[in-house]
Design an enzyme around this catalytic site. Structure first.
Site, PDB file in Angstrom:
ATOM      1  N   ASN A 134      -9.946  -1.072  10.870  1.00  0.00           N
ATOM      2  CA  ASN A 134      -9.517   0.064  10.028  1.00  0.00           C
ATOM      3  C   ASN A 134     -10.582   0.408   8.993  1.00  0.00           C
ATOM      4  O   ASN A 134     -10.771   1.588   8.666  1.00  0.00           O
ATOM      5  CB  ASN A 134      -8.178  -0.245   9.354  1.00  0.00           C
ATOM      6  CG  ASN A 134      -7.008  -0.009  10.285  1.00  0.00           C
ATOM      7  OD1 ASN A 134      -6.693   1.137  10.615  1.00  0.00           O
ATOM      8  ND2 ASN A 134      -6.386  -1.081  10.762  1.00  0.00           N
TER       9      ASN A 134
ATOM     10  N   MET B 267      -4.717  -9.965   3.696  1.00  0.00           N
ATOM     11  CA  MET B 267      -3.575 -10.859   3.909  1.00  0.00           C
ATOM     12  C   MET B 267      -3.169 -11.639   2.654  1.00  0.00           C
ATOM     13  O   MET B 267      -2.755 -12.794   2.756  1.00  0.00           O
ATOM     14  CB  MET B 267      -3.899 -11.843   5.046  1.00  0.00           C
ATOM     15  CG  MET B 267      -4.158 -11.174   6.381  1.00  0.00           C
ATOM     16  SD  MET B 267      -2.761 -10.200   6.973  1.00  0.00           S
ATOM     17  CE  MET B 267      -1.696 -11.520   7.524  1.00  0.00           C
TER      18      MET B 267
ATOM     19  N   ASN C  83      -1.834   1.004   1.595  1.00  0.00           N
ATOM     20  CA  ASN C  83      -1.912  -0.029   2.636  1.00  0.00           C
ATOM     21  C   ASN C  83      -1.521   0.580   3.972  1.00  0.00           C
ATOM     22  O   ASN C  83      -0.766   1.557   4.030  1.00  0.00           O
ATOM     23  CB  ASN C  83      -0.938  -1.157   2.290  1.00  0.00           C
ATOM     24  CG  ASN C  83      -0.979  -2.292   3.296  1.00  0.00           C
ATOM     25  OD1 ASN C  83      -2.050  -2.747   3.692  1.00  0.00           O
ATOM     26  ND2 ASN C  83       0.188  -2.753   3.726  1.00  0.00           N
TER      27      ASN C  83
ATOM     28  N   HIS D 192       0.328  -0.560   7.595  1.00  0.00           N
ATOM     29  CA  HIS D 192       1.161  -1.609   8.184  1.00  0.00           C
ATOM     30  C   HIS D 192       1.475  -1.211   9.630  1.00  0.00           C
ATOM     31  O   HIS D 192       1.811  -0.047   9.887  1.00  0.00           O
ATOM     32  CB  HIS D 192       2.457  -1.755   7.369  1.00  0.00           C
ATOM     33  CG  HIS D 192       3.323  -2.865   7.868  1.00  0.00           C
ATOM     34  ND1 HIS D 192       3.070  -4.189   7.573  1.00  0.00           N
ATOM     35  CD2 HIS D 192       4.419  -2.858   8.664  1.00  0.00           C
ATOM     36  CE1 HIS D 192       3.980  -4.943   8.168  1.00  0.00           C
ATOM     37  NE2 HIS D 192       4.819  -4.157   8.829  1.00  0.00           N
TER      38      HIS D 192
ATOM     39  N   GLU E  43       7.226  -4.877  -4.267  1.00  0.00           N
ATOM     40  CA  GLU E  43       7.949  -5.457  -3.140  1.00  0.00           C
ATOM     41  C   GLU E  43       7.109  -5.274  -1.867  1.00  0.00           C
ATOM     42  O   GLU E  43       6.609  -4.174  -1.601  1.00  0.00           O
ATOM     43  CB  GLU E  43       9.315  -4.784  -2.949  1.00  0.00           C
ATOM     44  CG  GLU E  43      10.241  -4.897  -4.144  1.00  0.00           C
ATOM     45  CD  GLU E  43       9.882  -3.936  -5.276  1.00  0.00           C
ATOM     46  OE1 GLU E  43       9.385  -2.829  -4.997  1.00  0.00           O
ATOM     47  OE2 GLU E  43      10.072  -4.321  -6.449  1.00  0.00           O
TER      48      GLU E  43
ATOM     49  N   GLU F 172      -3.514   3.697  14.287  1.00  0.00           N
ATOM     50  CA  GLU F 172      -3.897   3.351  12.908  1.00  0.00           C
ATOM     51  C   GLU F 172      -5.248   3.973  12.557  1.00  0.00           C
ATOM     52  O   GLU F 172      -5.449   4.471  11.440  1.00  0.00           O
ATOM     53  CB  GLU F 172      -3.998   1.828  12.748  1.00  0.00           C
ATOM     54  CG  GLU F 172      -2.669   1.103  12.844  1.00  0.00           C
ATOM     55  CD  GLU F 172      -2.807  -0.392  12.581  1.00  0.00           C
ATOM     56  OE1 GLU F 172      -3.523  -0.775  11.650  1.00  0.00           O
ATOM     57  OE2 GLU F 172      -2.189  -1.176  13.322  1.00  0.00           O
TER      58      GLU F 172
HETATM   59  C1  GRF Z   1      -3.897  -3.837  11.297  1.00  0.00           C
HETATM   60  O1  GRF Z   1      -3.019  -3.849  12.380  1.00  0.00           O
HETATM   61  C2  GRF Z   1      -3.186  -3.460  10.026  1.00  0.00           C
HETATM   62  O2  GRF Z   1      -2.163  -2.542  10.227  1.00  0.00           O
HETATM   63  C3  GRF Z   1      -2.603  -4.776   9.582  1.00  0.00           C
HETATM   64  O3  GRF Z   1      -3.598  -5.726   9.898  1.00  0.00           O
HETATM   65  C4  GRF Z   1      -4.395  -5.246  10.966  1.00  0.00           C
HETATM   66  C5  GRF Z   1      -5.806  -5.238  10.470  1.00  0.00           C
HETATM   67  O4  GRF Z   1      -6.709  -4.934  11.495  1.00  0.00           O
HETATM   68  N1  GRF Z   1      -2.225  -4.727   8.186  1.00  0.00           N
HETATM   69  P1  GRF Z   1      -8.210  -4.621  11.134  1.00  0.00           P
HETATM   70  O5  GRF Z   1      -8.751  -5.786  10.322  1.00  0.00           O
HETATM   71  O6  GRF Z   1      -8.254  -3.341  10.375  1.00  0.00           O
HETATM   72  O7  GRF Z   1      -8.916  -4.512  12.467  1.00  0.00           O
END
Ligand code: GRF
Length: 218
Positions: free
Chosen positions: A17, A93, A110, A112, A146, A177
């Site tokens: 991403n 994370m 963010n 998700h 939250e 994404e």
């Molecule tokens: C993605 O699926 C995002 O939605 C989630 O973690 C993953 C991260 O993938 N939060 P990357 O590191 O962007 O390839």
């Protein structure tokens, strides 16, 4: 064109991403520029992606801090030092402390990999398959204290196929994404959506409300 919004991307891993955001931000008319990448892990492959785009990258290893607050204070200091106005989390994370989220309220987003509010947290695609949903997708949202429950900026849906595994579903969602996140960043950096009273307010809506107030014809 007015100054592009100085934006940071927070990662923990792969960084696909981050790549999608950095590619979009290469376009001259894109309203954000990526000026900093922060990873909490020194071994994130995403750090090499940052390097490939010539974006300064910083590792802030969470394990070196005694508390969540101290870790967030180091992130906050790095963001301020780089004069960042907007933060995109992309596979980051760590859960933030409440003060950090409040400090960056409305400027912290963010992505998700589910159609929130369904399936927050981790092992998202496994949750979706176990629930037997026929459609899944991804969500970009403002971050609130939250977890995975902030006001929604945009979503994209994909079908769930009968023989899907968590991996095949993840791949289909991830392709969406990579389109969704740059478009959402464009909206936020361009001022077309804002967080107000814990709701995402869209400029188009503001304009139509104003027109209604003035009695304009459609
Ligand atoms: C993605 O699926 C995002 O939605 C989630 O973690 C993953 C991260 O993938 N939060 P990357 O590191 O962007 O390839």
């Amino acid at each position: 064109m007015r100054d592009r919004v100085r934006t940071a991307v927070l990662i923990s891993g792969r960084g696909s991403n981050l790549r999608a955001l950095a590619e979009a931000a290469r376009m001259p008319d894109f309203p954000a520029q990526i000026v900093l990448v922060i990873s909490n892990r020194a071994d994130s492959p995403g750090l090499e992606i940052a390097q490939g785009f010539g974006i300064p990258a910083k590792v802030v290893p969470h394990a070196e801090f005694d508390s969540r607050e101290d870790f967030d204070a180091a992130i906050d200091a790095a963001l301020r030092e780089a004069d960042v106005s907007l933060v995109c989390e992309a596979g980051f994370m760590r859960i933030h402390s409440e003060w950090f989220v409040k400090r960056w309220e409305g400027r912290l987003i963010n992505i998700h990999p589910s159609l929130l509010p369904a399936f927050p947290g981790i092992r998202v695609h496994r949750q979706a398959l176990q629930a037997g949903v026929k459609v899944s997708g991804c969500t970009v949202h403002f971050i609130v204290p939250e977890l995975d429950s902030g006001p929604i900026i945009s979503q994209a849906a994909v079908p769930v196929l009968p023989d899907d595994t968590p991996e095949t579903l993840a791949g289909r969602v991830l392709a969406e994404e990579h389109k969704l996140y740059p478009e959402a960043l464009r909206l936020v950096a361009g001022g077309q959506v804002k967080l107000e009273n814990r709701r995402a307010i869209f400029e188009a809506r503001l304009e139509s409300d104003a027109a209604e107030f003035r009695g304009d014809l459609p």
